[in-house]
Enzyme design. Sequence first.
Site, PDB file in Angstrom:
ATOM      1  N   HIS A 119       0.814  -1.224   0.000  1.00  0.00           N
ATOM      2  CA  HIS A 119       0.000   0.000   0.000  1.00  0.00           C
ATOM      3  C   HIS A 119       0.845   1.272   0.000  1.00  0.00           C
ATOM      4  CE1 HIS A 119      -3.613  -2.425   1.726  1.00  0.00           C
ATOM      5  NE2 HIS A 119      -3.573  -2.464   0.419  1.00  0.00           N
ATOM      6  N   CYS A 127       4.041  14.769  -5.575  1.00  0.00           N
ATOM      7  CA  CYS A 127       3.334  15.996  -5.952  1.00  0.00           C
ATOM      8  C   CYS A 127       2.223  15.647  -6.942  1.00  0.00           C
ATOM      9  CB  CYS A 127       4.311  16.999  -6.555  1.00  0.00           C
ATOM     10  SG  CYS A 127       3.441  18.459  -7.161  1.00  0.00           S
ATOM     11  N   SER A 190      -6.823  -8.433   9.140  1.00  0.00           N
ATOM     12  CA  SER A 190      -8.217  -8.886   9.180  1.00  0.00           C
ATOM     13  C   SER A 190      -8.625  -9.569   7.877  1.00  0.00           C
ATOM     14  CB  SER A 190      -9.134  -7.684   9.417  1.00  0.00           C
ATOM     15  OG  SER A 190      -9.014  -6.762   8.349  1.00  0.00           O
ATOM     16  N   ASN A 214      -3.001 -13.980  14.971  1.00  0.00           N
ATOM     17  CA  ASN A 214      -3.927 -12.852  15.136  1.00  0.00           C
ATOM     18  C   ASN A 214      -4.574 -12.968  16.516  1.00  0.00           C
ATOM     19  OD1 ASN A 214      -6.164 -10.916  14.787  1.00  0.00           O
ATOM     20  ND2 ASN A 214      -5.760 -11.093  12.596  1.00  0.00           N
ATOM     21  N   ALA A 233       1.007 -10.688  18.225  1.00  0.00           N
ATOM     22  CA  ALA A 233       2.185 -11.018  17.414  1.00  0.00           C
ATOM     23  C   ALA A 233       3.473 -10.846  18.215  1.00  0.00           C
ATOM     24  CB  ALA A 233       2.221 -10.130  16.172  1.00  0.00           C
TER      25      ALA A 233
HETATM   26  P1  NAD Z   1      -7.027  -4.091  10.060  1.00  0.00           P
HETATM   27  O1  NAD Z   1      -7.023  -2.845  10.871  1.00  0.00           O
HETATM   28  O2  NAD Z   1      -8.151  -4.336   9.143  1.00  0.00           O
HETATM   29  O3  NAD Z   1      -6.908  -5.392  11.012  1.00  0.00           O
HETATM   30  C1  NAD Z   1      -5.952  -5.505  12.009  1.00  0.00           C
HETATM   31  C2  NAD Z   1      -5.904  -6.953  12.441  1.00  0.00           C
HETATM   32  O4  NAD Z   1      -4.908  -7.104  13.430  1.00  0.00           O
HETATM   33  C3  NAD Z   1      -7.215  -7.479  13.063  1.00  0.00           C
HETATM   34  O5  NAD Z   1      -7.527  -8.714  12.463  1.00  0.00           O
HETATM   35  C4  NAD Z   1      -6.875  -7.658  14.560  1.00  0.00           C
HETATM   36  O6  NAD Z   1      -7.571  -8.747  15.114  1.00  0.00           O
HETATM   37  C5  NAD Z   1      -5.388  -7.922  14.488  1.00  0.00           C
HETATM   38  N1  NAD Z   1      -4.611  -7.548  15.674  1.00  0.00           N
HETATM   39  C6  NAD Z   1      -4.792  -6.492  16.514  1.00  0.00           C
HETATM   40  N2  NAD Z   1      -3.818  -6.451  17.414  1.00  0.00           N
HETATM   41  C7  NAD Z   1      -2.978  -7.483  17.149  1.00  0.00           C
HETATM   42  C8  NAD Z   1      -1.765  -7.953  17.727  1.00  0.00           C
HETATM   43  N3  NAD Z   1      -1.206  -7.352  18.784  1.00  0.00           N
HETATM   44  N4  NAD Z   1      -1.185  -9.055  17.193  1.00  0.00           N
HETATM   45  C9  NAD Z   1      -1.746  -9.691  16.118  1.00  0.00           C
HETATM   46  N5  NAD Z   1      -2.882  -9.287  15.529  1.00  0.00           N
HETATM   47  C10 NAD Z   1      -3.494  -8.193  16.039  1.00  0.00           C
HETATM   48  O7  NAD Z   1      -5.636  -4.076   9.345  1.00  0.00           O
HETATM   49  P2  NAD Z   1      -5.215  -4.664   7.957  1.00  0.00           P
HETATM   50  O8  NAD Z   1      -5.833  -6.002   7.771  1.00  0.00           O
HETATM   51  O9  NAD Z   1      -3.764  -4.499   7.880  1.00  0.00           O
HETATM   52  O10 NAD Z   1      -5.874  -3.704   6.860  1.00  0.00           O
HETATM   53  C11 NAD Z   1      -6.095  -2.350   7.038  1.00  0.00           C
HETATM   54  C12 NAD Z   1      -5.290  -1.408   6.162  1.00  0.00           C
HETATM   55  O11 NAD Z   1      -4.927  -0.399   7.037  1.00  0.00           O
HETATM   56  C13 NAD Z   1      -4.020  -1.926   5.618  1.00  0.00           C
HETATM   57  O12 NAD Z   1      -4.131  -1.865   4.288  1.00  0.00           O
HETATM   58  C14 NAD Z   1      -2.932  -0.942   6.056  1.00  0.00           C
HETATM   59  O13 NAD Z   1      -2.410  -0.296   4.911  1.00  0.00           O
HETATM   60  C15 NAD Z   1      -3.626   0.119   6.809  1.00  0.00           C
HETATM   61  N6  NAD Z   1      -3.090   0.470   8.122  1.00  0.00           N
HETATM   62  C16 NAD Z   1      -1.756   0.458   8.330  1.00  0.00           C
HETATM   63  C17 NAD Z   1      -1.261   0.766   9.566  1.00  0.00           C
HETATM   64  C18 NAD Z   1       0.224   0.716   9.753  1.00  0.00           C
HETATM   65  O14 NAD Z   1       0.960   0.981   8.786  1.00  0.00           O
HETATM   66  N7  NAD Z   1       0.698   0.372  10.951  1.00  0.00           N
HETATM   67  C19 NAD Z   1      -2.116   1.088  10.624  1.00  0.00           C
HETATM   68  C20 NAD Z   1      -3.499   1.110  10.364  1.00  0.00           C
HETATM   69  C21 NAD Z   1      -3.969   0.783   9.110  1.00  0.00           C
END
Ligand code: NAD
Length: 245
Positions: A119, A127, A190, A214, A233
Site C-alpha cells: 500500500h 506531488c 483482518s 492474530n 504477534a
Molecule cells: P485491520 O485494521 O483491518 O486489522 C488488524 C488486524 O490485526 C485485526 O484482524 C486484529 O484482530 C489484528 N490484531 C490487533 N492487534 C494485534 C496484535 N497485537 N497481534 C496480532 N494481531 C493483532 O488491518 P489490515 O488487515 O492491515 O488492513 C487495514 C489497512 O490499514 C491496511 O491496508 C494498512 O495499509 C492500513 N493500516 C496500516 C497501519 C500501519 O501501517 N501500521 C495502521 C493502520 C492501518
Amino acid sequence: METSIKRAVELIRNSGYTVAFTGAGISVESGIPPFRGDNGLWSEYDPMILDLNRYYYGSEESWPVIKRLFFDFFGNAKPNFAHMVLAEWEASGLLQTIITQNIDNLHQEAGSKSVYEYHGNSRQFICLECGKYQLLKDTKLLNTAPLCVSCGGLLKPDFIFFGEQIPEPAASQSVKEAGKADLFIIIGTSGEVIPASNIPFLAKKAGAKIIEINTEEGRFTHSISDVFLQGKAGSILPKIQEQIN
Ligand code: NAD
C-alpha cells in the site's frame, strides 16, 4: 497452543521458501492503532478522508486528520518484538521476504531488507501536479497540507488512497512471492482489504502451508489457515523463536 507452536516451528524449519504477510495488527504493540475493531481508527474517523478526490479538492479538511492519524502516531513508533523476530529470521535464512500492507516503515527499521510495501509508504510524498517525490524528512508538517518545493503543487503521502492502484513493483512481486512460497505466515491482518487479502489465497492455491497469527479469528482462519495461533504477534513470534533456537 503448545502443540500449535510446535507445529509452526516444524513448518518454519522445513520450509525452503517462507513469506510473511503483515497487516496493521503487527504494529499495534508499537502503539499504532489498527483501522478496524474496537479501538480501530475507523470507529472514530471517516475513511473518506483517504479518498483521492476529496483530498485534492478539500485538503484543508482532510489533511489535519491525515496528519494526526498517520504522521503523529507513526513518528514516535518503534519496531516491537514481532518486527525484530522477522528481521532475525531473514538474516538467518528462515524467511525470504515480507509483503506488508503497513505504511509505517517498522519492518525496515527493525532491519528487514526484502519488504514489499503493498500500500506504499509514509516516508515520502508525491506531488499531484508535477509528479516529483519529496522525502518526509525534507517536508515541514503543518496544519495545512504540504506543498511541493519544486512547483508549489499539492503533495500527497505516498501511500495509496481510495481510488488508487496498488504500486509497482509491489503488486506483481507479491503475486510472484505468493506463488513461490512453501510457507506463508499471515500476521495481524483482518483480511478485509481487497486486493491485498487475495494474496494469501494465491499462496494456498500454489501449495503453501499457512500459519496465521492474530488476536482474533478472521477471514483466513477457517478457510486456508493450517495453523492458527491466537494472540499478540509480539508474544507469539518470540515464543516460536525460542523453540527454533
Ligand atoms: P485491520 O485494521 O483491518 O486489522 C488488524 C488486524 O490485526 C485485526 O484482524 C486484529 O484482530 C489484528 N490484531 C490487533 N492487534 C494485534 C496484535 N497485537 N497481534 C496480532 N494481531 C493483532 O488491518 P489490515 O488487515 O492491515 O488492513 C487495514 C489497512 O490499514 C491496511 O491496508 C494498512 O495499509 C492500513 N493500516 C496500516 C497501519 C500501519 O501501517 N501500521 C495502521 C493502520 C492501518
